[in-house]
Each structure stands twice: as structure tokens, then as C-alpha cells.
Design a protein around this motif. Structure first.
Motif, PDB file in Angstrom:
ATOM      1  N   PHE A   4       4.447   2.444   5.365  1.00  0.00           N
ATOM      2  CA  PHE A   4       5.806   2.733   4.791  1.00  0.00           C
ATOM      3  C   PHE A   4       6.948   2.976   5.698  1.00  0.00           C
ATOM      4  N   LEU A  56       8.360  -3.650   0.357  1.00  0.00           N
ATOM      5  CA  LEU A  56       7.283  -3.840   1.063  1.00  0.00           C
ATOM      6  C   LEU A  56       7.030  -5.253   1.876  1.00  0.00           C
ATOM      7  N   ALA A 106      -0.210   1.715   0.898  1.00  0.00           N
ATOM      8  CA  ALA A 106       1.017   0.853   0.425  1.00  0.00           C
ATOM      9  C   ALA A 106       0.646  -0.385  -0.327  1.00  0.00           C
TER      10      ALA A 106
END
Length: 267
Positions: A4, A56, A106
Motif C-alpha cells: 500500500f 496498485l 492489497a
């Protein structure tokens, strides 16, 4: 693992808050004669998820991670097809929990979104309910990645227990967003039913909803999903965890939940 960044964490928090509002719309609306879900949130959430996937990707998804994501999403689609939730028997959470556990929160969030989307395409399950299912599955997988460290039988027991809690929580959220549409709207002031009352306060509707979910899915559908998930994790969890961690080492991905870091195999 996908780490993250502050920007990604902020975006994920915004999506989660918007998602909770979308799930809880029956409790947030008050005094509306026409009862319908907030389609603005329904339209915005997929766009927000695309932005998150882009964030991401900028933070660490390489070709090997994409390949693993694709393989796991395909496996989830097959599991959804062969166990389509008949009577609550569903194996989708099993791989979501183990994937989130090994590759981190994530990756788990992305896996939950892509898995339910691919499964919907395979099983012809695309509909207005899909964003709800995607976000719920993303939270389930992300939560598995946030669990504390453990190893051996303790880890399997923890994941099985989490599977039970996550199954009920997922069912609760899905029931909440569809509750007024499934039960209809009660006559204001009426009592003794499980229907949504748009003129009632938050506390009154919350009590009615909890009674509704206890009478319906908690006693059957969600219970079967919880049992299926817990049994699958208990029986197949150790072997699947070892396989996923081996794949992570070969892809040179750090797995925060592995108790020991094994050396990379010689090439």
C-alpha cells in the motif's frame, strides 16, 4: 506482495466508505416513498475500482503478479461454476481467503474484485448485484491478508474461523442492500413483519433487518457457506497454502504470513 502506498491506502479507504454507504442505503434513506437503491453509487463504484487497480499497478504489479492474479481468478471462476451457491454450498471464499493470506491484503482486494467479475462472465451472472458481490469478496480476501501471523495448525484454525465470520458478514451485507427489494415496503406504523419501513428510524429498521436476516439466510444459506468454507480450509488449506507460497517464492514475491523464508530454487 503489493504494498500500500499512502495514495492507494487513501483511495481504498474512500472506496470502502462509499461501498459501505452503498450497502447500507436502506438504513441511510428516511422518509422516501419510492424505495430504490442509490444507482449513483452503483455506477461510480466500478469506476473507482478501476482507478484503484491502476494505482496498485503503478505500485508493484509486474507480469508475474498479473499471471498469478489471472490464474487465481480463473480458478475462482471454475469453483464458482461447479459450486454455484446451491443451498449455500460455495467454494469461492476458500481460495479468496488463502490467496489474500499468502499474497497480502492489497493483492487480496484486487483478487476479490477480479475473481467475482470473471466468475460472473463465466456463469452469466452479470447484473446490478455484481458490484456488491465484487466489493464484498474484495473485503473478504483483504481481511485474510490483515490477519496476524500464525503457523501450522494454528494458522489453518484461524483461517477456518475467519471463513465462518466472513461468510456471515458477506451474507449480512448482501442481504442489507437487497432487503427492501425482496421483502417490499411495509405500511407505516404496521408491526409484526420483516419488511422495510421507509418512515422508520435507523434503530427501528436495523432491529427489523437483524430479525429478517436471522429468520432467513443466517439459518440456512450463510450457515452452509460458512460450513463449506471452514471445511475446505481445514482439509485443503495446508496443501494449498504451501503451493501458493511456493509460487510466490518462484515469482520472488515477499509473503508476510510465511513463518520462514525459503531460499529461491536454483535456476
Amino acid at each position: 506482495m503489493i504494498r500500500f502506498s499512502p495514495r492507494t491506502a487513501t483511495l481504498l479507504a474512500i472506496i470502502s466508505v462509499a461501498g459501505l454507504m452503498m450497502f447500507a442505503w436502506p438504513l441511510l434513506l428516511h422518509g422516501y416513498e419510492r424505495v430504490q437503491p442509490p444507482f449513483v453509487f452503483l455506477a461510480l463504484l466500478p469506476l473507482m475500482l478501476v482507478v484503484l487497480l491502476s494505482e496498485l499497478s503503478a505500485g508493484g504489479i509486474d507480469t508475474r503478479m498479473i499471471a498469478l492474479l489471472g490464474v487465481l481468478s480463473a480458478i475462482e471462476a471454475v469453483l464458482r461454476a461447479v459450486s454455484a451457491g446451491t443451498g449455500g454450498v460455495e467454494l469461492v471464499f476458500f481460495m479468496l481467503i488463502l490467496g489474500g493470506r499468502v499474497f497480502g491484503p492489497a493483492f487480496g482486494f484486487v483478487l476479490g474484485c477480479t475473481s467475482l467479475f470473471v466468475a460472473a462472465l463465466v456463469t452469466a451472472g452479470v447484473g446490478p448485484w455484481l458490484p456488491y458481490q465484487m466489493l464484498g469478496a474484495a473485503w473478504v480476501a483483504m481481511g485474510a491478508g490483515l490477519l496476524p501471523r500464525a503457523s501450522g495448525r494454528w494458522e489453518v484454525a484461524m483461517l477456518a474461523a475467519y471463513g465462518i465470520v466472513a461468510s456471515y458478514a458477506y451474507g449480512l451485507l448482501l442481504n442489507l442492500q437487497g432487503w427492501p427489494l425482496l421483502t417490499g415496503v411495509t405500511v407505516p406504523g404496521a408491526s409484526g413483519n420483516l419488511s422495510y419501513d421507509p418512515t422508520a428510524g435507523l434503530a427501528e429498521n436495523l432491529v427489523t433487518f437483524l430479525r429478517y436476516t436471522l429468520v432467513t439466510s443466517t439459518s440456512s444459506w450463510d450457515t452452509m457457506r460458512a460450513i463449506t468454507t471452514a471445511v475446505a480450509v481445514a482439509l485443503l488449506g495446508p496443501a494449498v497454502l504451501a503451493t501458493l507460497r511456493r509460487a510466490a517464492r518462484r515469482a520472488r514475491i515477499t509473503t508476510p504470513t510465511a513463518t520462514e523464508a525459503s531460499p529461491l530454487p536454483a535456476e
